[in-house]
Design an enzyme around this catalytic site. Structure first.
Site, PDB file in Angstrom:
ATOM      1  N   MET A   1     -43.013 -18.249  81.697  1.00  0.00           N
ATOM      2  CA  MET A   1     -42.487 -18.967  82.859  1.00  0.00           C
ATOM      3  C   MET A   1     -42.438 -20.466  82.590  1.00  0.00           C
ATOM      4  SD  MET A   1     -41.417 -18.449  86.053  1.00  0.00           S
ATOM      5  CE  MET A   1     -42.163 -17.037  86.853  1.00  0.00           C
ATOM      6  N   LEU A  57     -49.934 -22.452  84.261  1.00  0.00           N
ATOM      7  CA  LEU A  57     -51.070 -21.845  83.570  1.00  0.00           C
ATOM      8  C   LEU A  57     -51.395 -20.484  84.174  1.00  0.00           C
ATOM      9  CD1 LEU A  57     -53.188 -25.088  83.322  1.00  0.00           C
ATOM     10  CD2 LEU A  57     -52.223 -23.848  81.378  1.00  0.00           C
ATOM     11  N   THR A  88     -50.554 -20.004  89.602  1.00  0.00           N
ATOM     12  CA  THR A  88     -51.065 -19.214  90.720  1.00  0.00           C
ATOM     13  C   THR A  88     -52.580 -19.229  90.640  1.00  0.00           C
ATOM     14  OG1 THR A  88     -49.116 -17.777  90.670  1.00  0.00           O
ATOM     15  CG2 THR A  88     -51.043 -16.975  91.865  1.00  0.00           C
ATOM     16  N   LYS A 163     -48.278 -18.676  97.923  1.00  0.00           N
ATOM     17  CA  LYS A 163     -47.972 -17.887  96.717  1.00  0.00           C
ATOM     18  C   LYS A 163     -48.788 -16.599  96.697  1.00  0.00           C
ATOM     19  CE  LYS A 163     -46.378 -16.661  92.741  1.00  0.00           C
ATOM     20  NZ  LYS A 163     -46.414 -17.473  91.522  1.00  0.00           N
ATOM     21  N   ASN A 167     -47.097 -12.978  96.676  1.00  0.00           N
ATOM     22  CA  ASN A 167     -47.400 -12.038  95.603  1.00  0.00           C
ATOM     23  C   ASN A 167     -48.019 -10.753  96.141  1.00  0.00           C
ATOM     24  OD1 ASN A 167     -46.335 -13.630  93.646  1.00  0.00           O
ATOM     25  ND2 ASN A 167     -48.204 -13.819  92.434  1.00  0.00           N
ATOM     26  N   MET A 169     -47.144  -9.288  98.803  1.00  0.00           N
ATOM     27  CA  MET A 169     -45.988  -8.479  99.200  1.00  0.00           C
ATOM     28  C   MET A 169     -45.240  -7.938  97.991  1.00  0.00           C
ATOM     29  SD  MET A 169     -44.313 -10.247 102.573  1.00  0.00           S
ATOM     30  CE  MET A 169     -44.133 -11.890 101.887  1.00  0.00           C
ATOM     31  N   LYS A 232     -55.695 -10.193  88.802  1.00  0.00           N
ATOM     32  CA  LYS A 232     -56.235 -11.524  89.105  1.00  0.00           C
ATOM     33  C   LYS A 232     -55.690 -12.051  90.421  1.00  0.00           C
ATOM     34  CE  LYS A 232     -54.170 -15.066  87.889  1.00  0.00           C
ATOM     35  NZ  LYS A 232     -53.267 -16.091  88.493  1.00  0.00           N
TER      36      LYS A 232
END
Length: 280
Positions: A1, A57, A88, A163, A167, A169, A232
């Site tokens: 990313m 990161l 995130t 975020k 995430n 969802m 995570k």
């Protein structure tokens, strides 16, 4: 990313310095950029060259390690520079890092994104921004290199919070998609035809479209989002829910299923591998 972001930033005409804790990875990104970019040897060196530092990161530990220390980002940060962190991480991690950035005379905005690597490459991700209006405004020219829209949500930590909510969802949709596809297959419907229906149904979110190849051809799917990182993020979302008193039974269920897949040896595989896990 982060590599895809760097390519877009360079293509937008910004002078760019790149750094990765694995230098070979940074050098590989530099070769993909349409113009010459500098590869820094340390986070400190990279930050020293920048008015805006865009960070991407994997987790909270990587963020703390990259920001801190004599060769860290904060040590090289110029007074008045802005750090836009797209990682995130937990909202409290963002707020803790902000104190160090502020002590160096900089500004920090948490600016995680919603979308895939292909969305970054197409310049269509959404940035969920937290922090002061000044920090978000000054980071915007760099972020707009790869973002279709920036939504300023409020104070620092707001972006990180949103975020995790998004995430949660996404991972729920991923699980439902895997289950529906396997159900159709085991009932005799061809995988590609089943996915064609799903992709044209009421649940056809952008995620369904950009994950199509991964679900249809798992044997050749690149790892865009490893299940270890999914776990995570679900842990972070669960911890946040506990802090604020929000019930999240689906998040907890999805975390258990992801844990089962990881225990079966699929932690390094893409999140779409949940379908393979269900196929047995």
């Amino acid at each position: 990313m982060g590599g895809a972001m760097a390519v877009r930033v360079a293509a937008a005409g910004h002078t760019l310095t790149v750094f990765n804790r694995t230098r070979a990875a940074a050098e590989a990104v530099a070769t993909r950029c349409p113009v010459d970019v500098t590869v820094a040897g340390t986070a400190r060196e990279a930050a020293a060259a920048a008015d805006v530092v865009v960070v991407s990161l994997a987790d909270d530990a990587a963020a703390r390690a990259t920001y801190g220390g004599s060769d860290g980002l904060v040590a090289g940060l110029a007074a008045g520079a802005v750090v836009a962190d797209t990682s995130t991480v937990a909202p409290e991690t963002t707020r803790a890092l902000e104190a160090d950035v502020r002590s160096a005379g900089g500004l920090l905005a948490d600016t995680p994104v919603s979308g895939s690597v292909s969305s970054v490459e197409g310049g269509t991700v959404l940035v969920m921004a937290g922090g002061s209006a000044e920090a978000v405004e000054r980071a915007a020219p760099a972020l707009e290199s790869f973002a279709q829209r920036i939504i300023h949500l409020g104070p620092l930590g707001s972006g990180a919070t949103m975020k995790l909510a998004v995430n949660a969802m996404v991972f729920g949709l991923n699980q439902t998609l895997a289950e529906a596809l396997v159900l159709a297959e085991k009932s005799g419907v061809a995988r590609e035809l089943a996915y064609e229906v799903i992709a044209n149904s009421a649940v056809a979110a952008p995620f369904v479209h950009y994950k199509r190849a991964a679900f249809e051809h798992p044997e050749s799917a690149p790892v865009a989002f490893a299940l270890d990182l999914v776990a995570k993020d679900l842990d972070l979302a669960t911890a946040l829910a506990t802090q604020v008193g929000a019930p999240v039974p689906q998040v907890e269920l999805n975390r258990r299923i992801v844990g089962d897949a990881i225990a079966a040896g699929r932690g390094a595989e893409d999140l779409s591998a949940l379908a393979e896990h269900l196929r047995g």
